[in-house]
Design a protein around this motif. Structure first.
Motif, short mmCIF file in Angstrom:
data_model
loop_
_atom_site.label_atom_id
_atom_site.label_comp_id
_atom_site.label_asym_id
_atom_site.label_seq_id
_atom_site.Cartn_x
_atom_site.Cartn_y
_atom_site.Cartn_z
N LEU A 233 19.30 99.37 -26.76
CA LEU A 233 19.57 100.67 -26.13
C LEU A 233 19.17 101.81 -27.07
CD1 LEU A 233 23.08 99.94 -24.54
CD2 LEU A 233 20.92 100.22 -23.31
N GLU A 234 19.53 101.64 -28.34
CA GLU A 234 19.22 102.67 -29.34
C GLU A 234 17.70 102.84 -29.45
OE1 GLU A 234 21.38 104.40 -31.54
OE2 GLU A 234 19.49 105.41 -32.05
N ALA A 235 16.99 101.71 -29.55
CA ALA A 235 15.53 101.78 -29.73
C ALA A 235 14.85 102.39 -28.49
CB ALA A 235 14.96 100.39 -30.01
N VAL A 236 15.29 101.97 -27.31
CA VAL A 236 14.64 102.47 -26.08
C VAL A 236 14.95 103.96 -25.88
CG1 VAL A 236 14.58 102.23 -23.55
CG2 VAL A 236 14.53 100.19 -24.98
N SER A 237 16.14 104.37 -26.33
CA SER A 237 16.53 105.78 -26.13
C SER A 237 15.64 106.73 -26.93
CB SER A 237 17.99 105.98 -26.50
OG SER A 237 18.14 105.93 -27.90
N GLN A 238 15.00 106.21 -27.98
CA GLN A 238 14.15 107.07 -28.82
C GLN A 238 12.78 107.32 -28.20
OE1 GLN A 238 14.82 106.78 -32.82
NE2 GLN A 238 16.90 106.69 -32.03
N ILE A 239 12.46 106.59 -27.16
CA ILE A 239 11.13 106.73 -26.56
C ILE A 239 11.05 108.03 -25.76
CG2 ILE A 239 9.53 105.71 -24.87
CD1 ILE A 239 10.73 102.96 -25.69
N SER A 240 10.03 108.81 -26.06
CA SER A 240 10.02 110.11 -25.39
C SER A 240 9.70 109.93 -23.91
CB SER A 240 9.07 111.06 -26.13
OG SER A 240 7.91 111.24 -25.42
N GLY A 241 10.40 110.66 -23.09
CA GLY A 241 10.24 110.55 -21.63
C GLY A 241 11.39 109.79 -21.00
N ILE A 242 11.98 108.84 -21.72
CA ILE A 242 13.08 108.07 -21.15
C ILE A 242 14.36 108.91 -21.23
CG2 ILE A 242 14.53 105.98 -21.35
CD1 ILE A 242 11.66 105.48 -20.31
N GLU A 243 14.87 109.27 -20.07
CA GLU A 243 16.06 110.13 -20.08
C GLU A 243 17.32 109.39 -19.68
OE1 GLU A 243 15.60 114.12 -18.53
OE2 GLU A 243 13.44 113.77 -18.47
N ARG A 244 17.13 108.25 -18.98
CA ARG A 244 18.30 107.47 -18.57
C ARG A 244 18.05 105.99 -18.77
NH1 ARG A 244 20.78 109.73 -12.93
NH2 ARG A 244 21.79 111.54 -13.84
N ILE A 245 19.07 105.31 -19.30
CA ILE A 245 18.98 103.85 -19.43
C ILE A 245 20.24 103.25 -18.82
CG2 ILE A 245 18.52 101.93 -21.01
CD1 ILE A 245 17.91 104.07 -23.17
N ARG A 246 20.01 102.28 -17.95
CA ARG A 246 21.14 101.50 -17.41
C ARG A 246 20.96 100.06 -17.82
NH1 ARG A 246 23.52 104.51 -13.56
NH2 ARG A 246 22.26 106.07 -12.51
N PHE A 247 21.99 99.27 -17.67
CA PHE A 247 21.85 97.82 -17.91
C PHE A 247 22.79 97.09 -16.97
CE2 PHE A 247 24.85 99.66 -20.85
CZ PHE A 247 25.96 98.84 -20.75
N ILE A 248 22.30 96.02 -16.37
CA ILE A 248 23.13 95.18 -15.49
C ILE A 248 22.70 93.73 -15.65
CG2 ILE A 248 23.80 96.83 -13.69
CD1 ILE A 248 21.34 96.01 -12.11
N THR A 249 23.61 92.79 -15.52
CA THR A 249 25.03 92.81 -15.26
C THR A 249 25.77 92.31 -16.49
OG1 THR A 249 24.68 92.35 -12.90
CG2 THR A 249 26.79 91.72 -13.79
N SER A 250 26.97 92.80 -16.75
CA SER A 250 27.68 92.42 -17.97
C SER A 250 28.77 91.39 -17.69
CB SER A 250 28.33 93.66 -18.58
OG SER A 250 27.35 94.60 -18.93
N TYR A 251 28.92 90.47 -18.61
CA TYR A 251 29.99 89.47 -18.54
C TYR A 251 31.09 89.94 -19.49
CZ TYR A 251 32.25 84.88 -18.57
OH TYR A 251 33.14 83.85 -18.42
N PRO A 252 32.37 89.88 -19.07
CA PRO A 252 33.41 90.38 -19.98
C PRO A 252 33.51 89.53 -21.26
CG PRO A 252 34.27 90.00 -17.75
CD PRO A 252 32.91 89.39 -17.81
N HIS A 253 33.07 90.11 -22.37
CA HIS A 253 33.16 89.42 -23.67
C HIS A 253 34.12 90.23 -24.51
CE1 HIS A 253 29.73 86.81 -23.22
NE2 HIS A 253 28.96 87.81 -22.89
N LEU A 254 35.29 89.67 -24.77
CA LEU A 254 36.28 90.48 -25.48
C LEU A 254 35.88 90.73 -26.91
CD1 LEU A 254 38.62 88.26 -23.69
CD2 LEU A 254 38.77 90.73 -23.50
N ASP A 255 35.15 89.77 -27.48
CA ASP A 255 34.88 89.87 -28.90
C ASP A 255 33.77 90.85 -29.26
OD1 ASP A 255 33.52 88.09 -27.39
OD2 ASP A 255 33.21 86.60 -28.97
N TYR A 256 32.76 90.98 -28.40
CA TYR A 256 31.67 91.83 -28.90
C TYR A 256 31.23 92.93 -27.94
CZ TYR A 256 28.61 88.32 -26.68
OH TYR A 256 28.00 87.45 -25.82
#
Ligand code: 5AD
Ligand code: SF4
Length: 465
Positions: A233-256
């Motif tokens: 997410l951090e690396a993609v956010s630095q790309i010029s032009g990219i204003e929004r990043i989403r991600f799907i689907t998440s599994y509930p991982h309590l530890d990380y």
């Protein structure tokens, strides 16, 4: 394949939509022309879903129709790709309409297969023999290259694109077919994801959605540097032009999950939206589902997400009528939906999938009628929550990404004759309808929310913003 007409129909999840986009692009590169009607096609491709029986039945009925078309035009080539292809393999050839069966791991060779069948007739089946084996490096590279060459926002929504960051799933939820048709978890190399994101940004893409069955399990050891989803997410956010990043689907991982929530809070481009399916609100059912958390732990994770990421919206999936689900179990699911206050939920009736642990060991003992009642009750409860929470957004201003003109007229259409109605989404994934100039498609706009229903917010476009 110059001038050949291609019809492609996608069933199921975003992964399939992404694959269908890649296949469409590969065929148009090869000279094909896309058509909207099976009746006009020389090549018919069904990209199939196996997650519930109903999805498979829909595909079988479309294959039946293709067979009917082939009576007059036996030269039409019919290819079945995706999860059903992997699950059923050459059994699909029992249906005389089917010429090609191609699993999700083999789609890069699909154009070649179609060419071969056009020239030599006959049938082709290309699926993984051992789907749980990690694919050879060469096969992975082929998939990655196919993805890189053929990705685009075309055919989807202008200004938006999807990037797969991982394939497969290792969770083996007891009801789920995915690990048996999509194979083991394999995370794509960060450099490839970043390069692909850069390329898409260069073509005008403003919003990227990172895809994975359990996207927050992303892990890649790059010669000692360990990459998790938050690093991507951090690396993609630095790309010029990219204003929004989403991600799907998440599994509930309590530890990380905590570092991920911090990344969501700290990186402006990452949308405060989490799709984290709970599946059930009963610990007993969760255990039988082989989900690796309790309701208490799940709620703790949501609390943490809400503490860290201000304004976060959360969505979930639920299965009702799981084998042995009692009225009391179901009431616990109702409780969870009431406590979690999701933005929206998807609720499904349990469907036994061949070869899964639940199907082989547990009777599908909740009657269809009860499943229906439970699904409707759950959706109704969520609808009330969504209506209340959406009403609280009236008067707020939002930055939305415009998808395009609305296909149907919405509530407030008559108020504004000057502009067409546009459909857009907020960062939190709310659907916002407003009247505005069509050239806003694929661009951002600022709107003020004037009305709200359970599913939709109605905004007013602030011109010049
Ligand atoms: N029956 C009903 N729903 C299912 N899902 C997965 N497998 C099944 C099944 N056998 C649902 C889960 C998952 C969503 C994509 O589909 O809720 O999150
Ligand atoms: Fe299926 Fe569970 Fe994997 Fe989701 S996490 S794809 S429900 S096995």
């Amino acid at each position: 394949m110059n001038g050949k007409k291609l019809y492609i129909r996608s069933f199921g999840c975003q992964m399939n939509k992404l694959d269908s986009g890649l296949v469409t692009r590969a065929f148009t590169f090869a000279g094909c022309e896309l058509v909207d009607d099976e009746g006009d096609a020389d090549i018919i491709i069904f990209n199939t879903c196996s997650v519930r029986e109903k999805a498979e039945q829909k595909v079988l009925s479309r294959i039946g129709y293709a067979g009917h078309l082939k009576k007059d035009r036996p030269d039409i080539v019919v290819a079945v790709i995706g999860c059903m292809a992997q699950r059923l393999g050459d059994k699909l050839l029992e249906n005389p309409a089917v010429d090609i069966v191609c699993g999700p791991g083999r789609i890069p060779t699909l154009p070649q297969q179609v060419r071969q069948v056009m020239q030599q007739h006959g049938h082709l089946v290309s699926v993984e023999d051992d789907i749980r084996k990690i694919p050879e490096a060469q096969a992975q590279q082929m998939l990655d290259e196919f993805e890189y060459i053929n990705d685009s926002d075309e055919g989807q929504i202008r200004g938006q694109a999807f990037i797969r960051v991982m394939r497969g799933c290792n969770n083996f939820c007891s009801y789920c077919i995915v690990p048996f048709v999509r194979g083991p978890e394999v995370s794509r190399p960060p450099a490839q994801i970043i390069e692909q994101a850069r390329k898409l940004a260069g073509t005008g893409v403003r919003q990227l959605t990172l895809l994975g069955q359990t996207v927050n399990s992303y892990f890649y050891d790059d010669g000692g540097r360990k990459w998790r989803l938050s690093d991507i997410l951090e690396a993609v956010s630095q790309i010029s032009g990219i204003e929004r990043i989403r991600f799907i689907t998440s599994y509930p991982h309590l530890d990380y999950d905590e570092p991920l929530f911090h990344a969501m809070a700290d990186i402006d481009e990452v949308c405060p939206y989490l799709h984290m399916p709970a599946q059930s609100g009963s610990d007993r059912v969760l255990k039988a589902m082989n989900r690796k958390y309790t309701v208490g732990q799940y709620l703790e994770t949501l609390d943490k997400a809400r503490d860290i990421v201000s304004g976060i919206t959360i969505a979930s999936d639920f299965i009702v009528g799981f084998p042995g689900e009692s009225e009391d179990d179901f009431e616990k699911t109702v409780n969870l939906v009431q406590k979690a206050r999701y933005k929206n939920i998807f609720a499904f009736k349990y469907s036994p999938r061949p070869g899964t642990k639940t199907e082989t060991r547990m009777a599908d003992d909740v009657p269809e009628e009860i499943k229906k009642i439970r699904v409707n009750k759950l959706l109704k409860i969520q609808e009330d929550i969504s209506r209340q929470d959406n009403a609280a957004l009236v008067g707020t201003r939002m930055k939305v990404l415009v998808e395009g003109p609305s296909k149907k007229a919405h509530l407030n259409n008559a108020d504004h004759q000057k502009y067409p109605q546009l459909i857009s989404r907020s960062a939190g994934d709310h659907i916002v309808v407003f009247n505005g100039p069509e050239i806003l498609s694929g661009k951002f706009a600022r709107v003020e929310i004037k009305k709200a229903s359970a599913l939709t917010l109605f905004g007013e476009y602030s011109e010049g913003s």
